[in-house]
Scaffold this active site. Sequence first.
Site, PDB file in Angstrom:
ATOM      1  N   ASP A 131      13.346  61.140  36.919  1.00 35.66           N
ATOM      2  CA  ASP A 131      13.958  62.449  36.659  1.00 35.66           C
ATOM      3  C   ASP A 131      12.915  63.580  36.701  1.00 35.66           C
ATOM      4  O   ASP A 131      11.726  63.339  36.934  1.00 35.66           O
ATOM      5  CB  ASP A 131      14.677  62.386  35.298  1.00 35.66           C
ATOM      6  CG  ASP A 131      16.012  63.081  35.326  1.00 35.66           C
ATOM      7  OD1 ASP A 131      16.143  64.082  36.051  1.00 35.66           O
ATOM      8  OD2 ASP A 131      16.927  62.645  34.605  1.00 35.66           O
TER       9      ASP A 131
ATOM     10  N   ASP B  95      23.986  67.536  38.093  1.00 37.88           N
ATOM     11  CA  ASP B  95      24.723  66.355  37.608  1.00 37.88           C
ATOM     12  C   ASP B  95      26.221  66.430  37.878  1.00 37.88           C
ATOM     13  O   ASP B  95      26.847  67.476  37.707  1.00 37.88           O
ATOM     14  CB  ASP B  95      24.528  66.210  36.094  1.00 37.88           C
ATOM     15  CG  ASP B  95      23.120  65.777  35.749  1.00 37.88           C
ATOM     16  OD1 ASP B  95      22.247  65.812  36.640  1.00 37.88           O
ATOM     17  OD2 ASP B  95      22.907  65.410  34.584  1.00 37.88           O
TER      18      ASP B  95
END
Length: 376
Positions: free
Chosen positions: A126, A183
């Site tokens: 990430d 997301d």
Amino acid sequence: MVKQTPPMGWNSWNTFGENINEQLIFETADRMVETGLRDAGYKYLVIDDCWSLKERGEDGRIVPDPDKFPNGMKAVADYVHSKGLKFGMYSCAGNLTCAGYPGSFEHEFVDAETFAEWGVDFLKYDYCYHSPIIPGKYLYRRMGLALENCGRDILFSACSWGADETHEWIKETSASMWRSTGDINDSWESVKRLAAQQPALHPYHGKGCFNDMDMLIVGMYGKGNVGLAGCTDTQYKTHFTMWALLGSPLMIGCDVRNISDAALDILLNPDVIAVNQDIASREPVLLNSIWKHDDTYVYYRQLAGGDIALGFFNMTDSKCMFRQNLDELGLPHSTGRTLEMEELWTHQTMKVTNSTILLPVDAYDCALFRAKVVRE
Ligand code: GLA
């Protein structure tokens, strides 16, 4: 590692968020096998964020949370492997992960070695809390190098959400897939938003480094960590079909221990999966039909061996009539050839006449054809 086709698997984040533990992973592994998902190609079982303690140990290594994973990660990896699955984990290029656990910044090599020792096969990486000074591409190069040198084949799944022009530099790293967007959440609006962001990115998708459109929400029905309004089964089918045709990795995000029959039917469609896993992994092409309206898409992909995959997506809330000329596909009338097509959900077949496809598609629905070039 060089991955020839888009990775497929399951990831804990969409449904479980921080509520992960050994038992959940064991049960999920069991269900991946019982449901046939493993044998359909969903091989990677990935634990996302929130698996460790908030502080590293005295030796500088990340420590699995003993409440969640009382037997450590090697035991989890061993169980997952015993089911014929591969085991994935998560870390971050910043000081902290997005949920505030230790990230791998300045610990890249020791973390890669630790993952290798545990038997990890996949690392999602990430981009939260990253250095404001060091370019993102250096950070992904670092972890890419650490993984390539850790002594184990670990698939590198970059998750920098398309930030800082990820598409321009990600292929230079050893990443096998790269998240191109923010997301997903479990709503039709989210699916539409992600779909609309894709056309500019197709040139950056390809064999060995796949454009990751984010994890699937199929079967969530509004429940869980990113559960919002939820979608209908038709909408889940359209979402899955688009992700498959565009060559995105297919990472399931619902609770497979309680999966609905409808969701399972969607995720297990072997013909749609075959399009996703086509060995040529060519770039998807958005056809610029003059009939195109917002939230409708006609996509094709040239498959290995001469077939063509052709998808019609109606993401609007009313029925629409697609009209697609074959000239754009390289099959004008003058070639004396046309397409014989099979729809991969209904298995209806049709032969195109007058070089034109006329196709009604219901609201939120789609059609995906596998087409053969034949004499007119
Ligand atoms: C970011 C990622 C998500 C998920 C969370 C975990 O938001 O994009 O996919 O991994 O972090 O905190």
